[in-house]
Design a protein around this motif. Structure first.
Motif, PDB file in Angstrom:
ATOM      1  N   ILE A  58      29.888  50.126  31.979  1.00  0.00           N
ATOM      2  CA  ILE A  58      28.457  50.349  32.161  1.00  0.00           C
ATOM      3  C   ILE A  58      27.682  49.220  31.631  1.00  0.00           C
ATOM      4  N   CYS A  59      27.017  48.494  32.382  1.00  0.00           N
ATOM      5  CA  CYS A  59      26.090  47.253  31.937  1.00  0.00           C
ATOM      6  C   CYS A  59      24.931  47.730  30.962  1.00  0.00           C
ATOM      7  N   THR A  74      33.605  45.842  38.787  1.00  0.00           N
ATOM      8  CA  THR A  74      34.302  44.732  38.969  1.00  0.00           C
ATOM      9  C   THR A  74      33.410  43.558  38.091  1.00  0.00           C
ATOM     10  N   PRO A  75      33.520  43.820  36.746  1.00  0.00           N
ATOM     11  CA  PRO A  75      32.874  42.897  35.852  1.00  0.00           C
ATOM     12  C   PRO A  75      33.414  41.530  35.993  1.00  0.00           C
ATOM     13  N   ASP A  76      32.590  40.313  35.851  1.00  0.00           N
ATOM     14  CA  ASP A  76      33.006  38.909  36.280  1.00  0.00           C
ATOM     15  C   ASP A  76      33.893  38.552  34.944  1.00  0.00           C
ATOM     16  N   THR A  77      35.259  38.378  34.826  1.00  0.00           N
ATOM     17  CA  THR A  77      35.754  37.945  33.566  1.00  0.00           C
ATOM     18  C   THR A  77      36.038  36.467  33.501  1.00  0.00           C
ATOM     19  N   GLY A  78      35.579  35.700  34.521  1.00  0.00           N
ATOM     20  CA  GLY A  78      35.552  34.394  34.605  1.00  0.00           C
ATOM     21  C   GLY A  78      34.655  33.803  33.624  1.00  0.00           C
ATOM     22  N   ALA A  79      33.700  34.669  32.989  1.00  0.00           N
ATOM     23  CA  ALA A  79      32.888  34.191  32.064  1.00  0.00           C
ATOM     24  C   ALA A  79      33.359  33.875  30.649  1.00  0.00           C
ATOM     25  N   SER A  81      26.117  43.258  39.180  1.00  0.00           N
ATOM     26  CA  SER A  81      24.914  43.733  39.759  1.00  0.00           C
ATOM     27  C   SER A  81      23.714  42.734  39.243  1.00  0.00           C
ATOM     28  N   CYS A  82      23.612  42.711  38.107  1.00  0.00           N
ATOM     29  CA  CYS A  82      22.537  41.810  37.844  1.00  0.00           C
ATOM     30  C   CYS A  82      22.810  40.477  37.094  1.00  0.00           C
ATOM     31  N   GLY A  83      24.076  40.116  37.026  1.00  0.00           N
ATOM     32  CA  GLY A  83      24.337  38.930  36.541  1.00  0.00           C
ATOM     33  C   GLY A  83      24.319  38.458  35.306  1.00  0.00           C
ATOM     34  N   ARG A  84      23.824  39.458  34.407  1.00  0.00           N
ATOM     35  CA  ARG A  84      23.534  39.400  32.908  1.00  0.00           C
ATOM     36  C   ARG A  84      24.928  39.223  32.221  1.00  0.00           C
ATOM     37  N   GLU A  87      47.678  48.239  36.653  1.00  0.00           N
ATOM     38  CA  GLU A  87      47.106  47.038  37.408  1.00  0.00           C
ATOM     39  C   GLU A  87      46.107  47.457  38.333  1.00  0.00           C
ATOM     40  N   PRO A  88      46.047  48.310  39.160  1.00  0.00           N
ATOM     41  CA  PRO A  88      45.056  48.358  40.130  1.00  0.00           C
ATOM     42  C   PRO A  88      43.688  49.129  39.629  1.00  0.00           C
ATOM     43  N   LEU A  89      43.659  49.267  38.516  1.00  0.00           N
ATOM     44  CA  LEU A  89      42.495  50.162  37.654  1.00  0.00           C
ATOM     45  C   LEU A  89      41.268  49.117  37.607  1.00  0.00           C
ATOM     46  N   PRO A  90      40.015  49.609  37.788  1.00  0.00           N
ATOM     47  CA  PRO A  90      38.899  48.627  37.261  1.00  0.00           C
ATOM     48  C   PRO A  90      38.774  48.539  35.923  1.00  0.00           C
ATOM     49  N   GLU A  91      39.412  49.114  35.032  1.00  0.00           N
ATOM     50  CA  GLU A  91      39.538  48.848  33.610  1.00  0.00           C
ATOM     51  C   GLU A  91      40.605  47.869  33.238  1.00  0.00           C
ATOM     52  N   ARG A  92      41.368  47.461  34.309  1.00  0.00           N
ATOM     53  CA  ARG A  92      42.307  46.258  33.715  1.00  0.00           C
ATOM     54  C   ARG A  92      41.800  45.165  33.611  1.00  0.00           C
ATOM     55  N   ALA A  93      40.350  44.774  34.106  1.00  0.00           N
ATOM     56  CA  ALA A  93      39.729  43.469  33.910  1.00  0.00           C
ATOM     57  C   ALA A  93      39.439  43.590  32.507  1.00  0.00           C
ATOM     58  N   LEU A  94      39.334  44.448  31.693  1.00  0.00           N
ATOM     59  CA  LEU A  94      38.804  44.435  30.251  1.00  0.00           C
ATOM     60  C   LEU A  94      39.724  43.739  29.090  1.00  0.00           C
ATOM     61  N   PHE A  95      40.913  43.490  29.900  1.00  0.00           N
ATOM     62  CA  PHE A  95      42.176  42.639  29.024  1.00  0.00           C
ATOM     63  C   PHE A  95      42.479  41.246  29.713  1.00  0.00           C
ATOM     64  N   THR A  96      42.614  40.386  28.786  1.00  0.00           N
ATOM     65  CA  THR A  96      43.274  39.231  29.348  1.00  0.00           C
ATOM     66  C   THR A  96      44.421  39.431  30.012  1.00  0.00           C
ATOM     67  N   ASP A  97      45.373  40.231  29.497  1.00  0.00           N
ATOM     68  CA  ASP A  97      46.917  40.443  29.915  1.00  0.00           C
ATOM     69  C   ASP A  97      47.237  41.690  29.435  1.00  0.00           C
ATOM     70  N   ILE A  98      48.219  42.367  30.381  1.00  0.00           N
ATOM     71  CA  ILE A  98      48.835  43.670  30.091  1.00  0.00           C
ATOM     72  C   ILE A  98      50.133  43.164  30.057  1.00  0.00           C
ATOM     73  N   HIS A  99      51.019  43.206  28.828  1.00  0.00           N
ATOM     74  CA  HIS A  99      52.319  43.180  28.812  1.00  0.00           C
ATOM     75  C   HIS A  99      53.057  44.493  28.758  1.00  0.00           C
ATOM     76  N   TYR A 100      54.262  44.530  29.461  1.00  0.00           N
ATOM     77  CA  TYR A 100      55.066  45.842  29.567  1.00  0.00           C
ATOM     78  C   TYR A 100      56.560  45.521  29.013  1.00  0.00           C
ATOM     79  N   LEU A 101      56.907  46.468  28.234  1.00  0.00           N
ATOM     80  CA  LEU A 101      58.349  46.616  27.753  1.00  0.00           C
ATOM     81  C   LEU A 101      58.713  48.074  27.939  1.00  0.00           C
ATOM     82  N   ALA A 102      59.913  48.281  28.595  1.00  0.00           N
ATOM     83  CA  ALA A 102      60.329  49.842  28.761  1.00  0.00           C
ATOM     84  C   ALA A 102      61.807  49.720  28.033  1.00  0.00           C
TER      85      ALA A 102
END
Length: 214
Positions: A5-6, A15-20, A29-32, A120-135
């Motif tokens: 939420i902005c 879809t927050p812009d993670t290129g910032a 939405s507002c670009g801020r 990986e498909p979830l919107p919240e994925r953008a909140l991380f630089t990478d997600i690493h997986y070990l099983a």
């Protein structure tokens, strides 16, 4: 504060812009921009019975000064057990939780059964630089015996054990082909302390490489 939420316009920003950059998010939405620290997330996954909960405490002891170690089952409550979309509500809640914890400046190690197609498909994925997986993995016979030895209240009947074996076989077959791939660590004949050491080396190696890359 909800990370999607902005804080400027109040819009839900899927879809927050993670290129910032890694320290801010830009609202679609507002670009801020707003301050938000994006860091890697380290997922220690695997089928039931492979040892995730057993090593979680050991990881906490070894990593507590640099990482926050969390057990995914803490939020496995009735309100989040929606099977739709690979338990999307549960997965999204964990990603938001981990993203807020990392605002403390320490990345999160999340111990619990999860595979890349669930995060990986979830919107919240953008909140991380990478997600690493070990099983964690285990030979089928040993895995079944571990589950049969669990207390009755955990309700591991033969049908459920067979379902878990099918999932374990899928993880073993597909781990290297997933996007991103999953690293496998076999726990069949390995003591928990040695497994924890191997997982720590994996986490620390990735963290060092990311720090060196800037």
């Amino acid at each position: 504060m909800h990370p999607l939420i902005c804080t400027h316009c109040g819009e839900w920003d899927e879809t927050p812009d993670t290129g910032a950059g890694v320290s801010v998010l830009r609202c679609a939405s507002c670009g801020r921009t707003r301050p938000f620290l994006r860091m890697p997330l380290y997922c220690v996954s695997g089928p039931s019975g492979t040892g995730k909960s057993t090593i979680a405490g050991l990881l906490l002891e070894r990593l507590r000064d640099r990482f926050v170690v969390l057990e995914q089952d803490l939020l496995w409550v009735s309100g989040l057990r929606d099977p739709e979309g690979h338990h999307r509500h549960f997965r999204s809640t964990w990603l938001r939780t981990a993203a807020m914890v990392q605002q403390s400046g320490r990345p999160v190690v999340l111990c619990g059964t999860v595979v890349p197609p669930e995060f990986e498909p979830l919107p919240e994925r953008a909140l991380f630089t990478d997600i690493h997986y070990l099983a964690l993995s285990c030979e089928p016979g040993a895995l079944a015996e571990r589950l049969r030895a669990r207390p009755a209240w955990r309700e591991w009947d033969e049908e459920r054990i067979d379902d878990n074996a099918d999932f374990a076989a899928w993880v073993a077959a597909e781990a290297a082909r997933l996007d991103p791939p999953m690293t496998l660590v076999d726990t069949t004949h390995t003591a928990p302390a040695d497994t924890a050491d191997a997982v720590c080396r994996w986490i620390e190696g990735l963290a060092e490489a990311e720090a060196a890359a800037g």
